[in-house]
Write a protein that holds these residues in place. Structure first.
Motif, PDB file in Angstrom:
ATOM      1  N   LEU A 138       6.702  10.108   0.596  1.00  0.00           N
ATOM      2  CA  LEU A 138       5.847   9.062   0.046  1.00  0.00           C
ATOM      3  C   LEU A 138       6.096   7.807   0.879  1.00  0.00           C
ATOM      4  CD1 LEU A 138       6.333   9.563  -3.801  1.00  0.00           C
ATOM      5  CD2 LEU A 138       4.684  10.637  -2.280  1.00  0.00           C
ATOM      6  N   GLU A 139       5.008   7.252   1.398  1.00  0.00           N
ATOM      7  CA  GLU A 139       5.132   6.103   2.287  1.00  0.00           C
ATOM      8  C   GLU A 139       4.645   4.834   1.604  1.00  0.00           C
ATOM      9  OE1 GLU A 139       6.478   8.506   5.454  1.00  0.00           O
ATOM     10  OE2 GLU A 139       6.326   6.326   5.371  1.00  0.00           O
ATOM     11  N   THR A 189       0.836  -1.188   0.000  1.00  0.00           N
ATOM     12  CA  THR A 189       0.000   0.000   0.000  1.00  0.00           C
ATOM     13  C   THR A 189       0.874   1.243   0.000  1.00  0.00           C
ATOM     14  OG1 THR A 189      -0.132  -0.059   2.423  1.00  0.00           O
ATOM     15  CG2 THR A 189      -1.889  -1.154   1.205  1.00  0.00           C
ATOM     16  N   GLN A 190       0.367   2.269  -0.640  1.00  0.00           N
ATOM     17  CA  GLN A 190       1.050   3.545  -0.682  1.00  0.00           C
ATOM     18  C   GLN A 190       0.148   4.596  -0.080  1.00  0.00           C
ATOM     19  OE1 GLN A 190       2.914   2.358  -4.974  1.00  0.00           O
ATOM     20  NE2 GLN A 190       3.283   4.466  -4.383  1.00  0.00           N
ATOM     21  N   SER A 191       0.759   5.550   0.598  1.00  0.00           N
ATOM     22  CA  SER A 191      -0.009   6.458   1.457  1.00  0.00           C
ATOM     23  C   SER A 191      -0.979   7.335   0.693  1.00  0.00           C
ATOM     24  CB  SER A 191       0.941   7.331   2.273  1.00  0.00           C
ATOM     25  OG  SER A 191       1.904   7.940   1.421  1.00  0.00           O
ATOM     26  N   SER A 192      -0.643   7.698  -0.523  1.00  0.00           N
ATOM     27  CA  SER A 192      -1.521   8.575  -1.297  1.00  0.00           C
ATOM     28  C   SER A 192      -1.625   8.077  -2.726  1.00  0.00           C
ATOM     29  CB  SER A 192      -0.982  10.010  -1.321  1.00  0.00           C
ATOM     30  OG  SER A 192      -0.761  10.506  -0.025  1.00  0.00           O
ATOM     31  N   ARG A 193      -2.771   8.230  -3.352  1.00  0.00           N
ATOM     32  CA  ARG A 193      -2.907   7.927  -4.773  1.00  0.00           C
ATOM     33  C   ARG A 193      -2.545   9.140  -5.624  1.00  0.00           C
ATOM     34  NH1 ARG A 193      -5.678   3.639  -6.608  1.00  0.00           N
ATOM     35  NH2 ARG A 193      -4.493   4.179  -8.474  1.00  0.00           N
ATOM     36  N   TYR A 205      16.478  12.549  -4.461  1.00  0.00           N
ATOM     37  CA  TYR A 205      15.658  11.685  -3.605  1.00  0.00           C
ATOM     38  C   TYR A 205      16.500  11.109  -2.462  1.00  0.00           C
ATOM     39  CZ  TYR A 205      12.767  11.529  -7.855  1.00  0.00           C
ATOM     40  OH  TYR A 205      12.027  11.849  -8.964  1.00  0.00           O
ATOM     41  N   SER A 206      15.832  10.773  -1.387  1.00  0.00           N
ATOM     42  CA  SER A 206      16.435   9.973  -0.341  1.00  0.00           C
ATOM     43  C   SER A 206      15.383   8.992   0.154  1.00  0.00           C
ATOM     44  CB  SER A 206      16.961  10.837   0.817  1.00  0.00           C
ATOM     45  OG  SER A 206      15.897  11.538   1.425  1.00  0.00           O
ATOM     46  N   SER A 265      10.142   4.518   2.928  1.00  0.00           N
ATOM     47  CA  SER A 265       9.707   5.874   2.607  1.00  0.00           C
ATOM     48  C   SER A 265      10.620   6.506   1.569  1.00  0.00           C
ATOM     49  CB  SER A 265       9.717   6.736   3.874  1.00  0.00           C
ATOM     50  OG  SER A 265       8.886   6.170   4.862  1.00  0.00           O
ATOM     51  N   LEU A 266      10.017   7.229   0.664  1.00  0.00           N
ATOM     52  CA  LEU A 266      10.754   8.007  -0.339  1.00  0.00           C
ATOM     53  C   LEU A 266      10.587   9.475   0.003  1.00  0.00           C
ATOM     54  CD1 LEU A 266      12.320   7.956  -3.097  1.00  0.00           C
ATOM     55  CD2 LEU A 266      10.089   8.334  -4.172  1.00  0.00           C
ATOM     56  N   ILE A 267      11.687  10.202   0.018  1.00  0.00           N
ATOM     57  CA  ILE A 267      11.679  11.606   0.407  1.00  0.00           C
ATOM     58  C   ILE A 267      12.234  12.463  -0.726  1.00  0.00           C
ATOM     59  CG2 ILE A 267      12.494  13.275   2.120  1.00  0.00           C
ATOM     60  CD1 ILE A 267      13.025  10.462   3.781  1.00  0.00           C
TER      61      ILE A 267
END
Lengths: 115, 112
Positions: free
Chosen positions: A21-22, A5-9, A64-65, A75-77
């Motif tokens: 992004l989680e 699952t990803q936090s936002s669509r 990105y990190s 998590s992608l930052i």
């Protein structure tokens, strides 16, 4: 069934904002991945992680990190979002190689727009 | 999979026809291959896989053929249905690598 699952669509952010992004997986997979997908360019690997607190750069890590404090979460930052980071972001997980089935399981994606 | 390009190949078929989607890979050491289906607005979903010690593998309405001599992979979909409309990706991987290499994808359009 494996679930990633990803936090936002959908996400809309402004240039310069910090974006998180989680991604969460429920199959106890060792490996997790972040890709971005752009029309005609296929899937490009940003970062991957093969264990908690471990990370490796992919093909396009610039800007990105990532963070993996728990096995199930990756998590992608985007430290300072830019318009060229507007894209579809896909998270995936997989077991370690060596097993018969090595498919990656993908989340539904987050479509990020940076204005 | 192939190196990326700007244009996504497209295959248009009529409902009920058989579809064949092709993929070339470049790494002769690849030993595991996967086909994914990605519907609009969704993440890629596993369809079928094949190891390099096989030439053919069949699933439900799908068959994957592997030709290691020319480094070519194909996905055959029998009796294509409108629900098969999607982008199809091949991916290949070597040995103990964590990272598959994805092809750029082929868009399948099924006309009713």
């Amino acid at each position: 069934d494996v679930k990633v699952t990803q936090s936002s669509r959908y996400l809309v952010k402004r240039t310069g904002e910090k974006v998180f992004l989680e991604c969460v997986q429920d199959m106890d997979h060792e490996n997790m991945f972040w890709y971005r997908q752009d029309p005609g360019l296929g899937l490009r690997l940003i970062y991957f992680s093969y264990d908690v607190k471990m990370k490796e750069k992919g093909d396009i890590p610039e800007g990105y990190s990532v963070s993996r404090e728990k096995k199930e979460r990756f998590s992608l930052i985007l430290e300072s979002a830019s318009t060229n980071q507007t894209s579809m972001y896909l998270c995936a997980s997989s077991p370690h190689p060596g097993l018969d089935n090595y498919e990656q399981y993908f989340g539904p994606g987050t479509r990020l727009t940076v204005t | 999979g192939e190196s990326v390009g700007l244009h996504l190949p497209t295959l248009s078929v009529q409902e009920g026809d058989n579809s064949i989607i092709n993929c070339a890979y470049s790494n002769s050491a690849s030993d595991y291959f996967i086909w994914y289906k990605q519907e609009s607005g969704k993440g890629p979903q596993f369809i079928i896989d094949i190891r390099s010690n096989m030439d053919k593998r069949q699933g439900q309405r799908v068959t994957v053929l592997l030709n290691k001599t020319v480094k070519h992979l194909s996905l055959q979909i029998a009796a294509t249905q409108p629900g098969d409309s999607a982008v199809y990706f091949c991916a290949d991987k070597t040995g103990g690598s964590y990272i598959p290499t994805f092809g750029r994808g082929t868009s399948l359009i099924v006309h009713p």
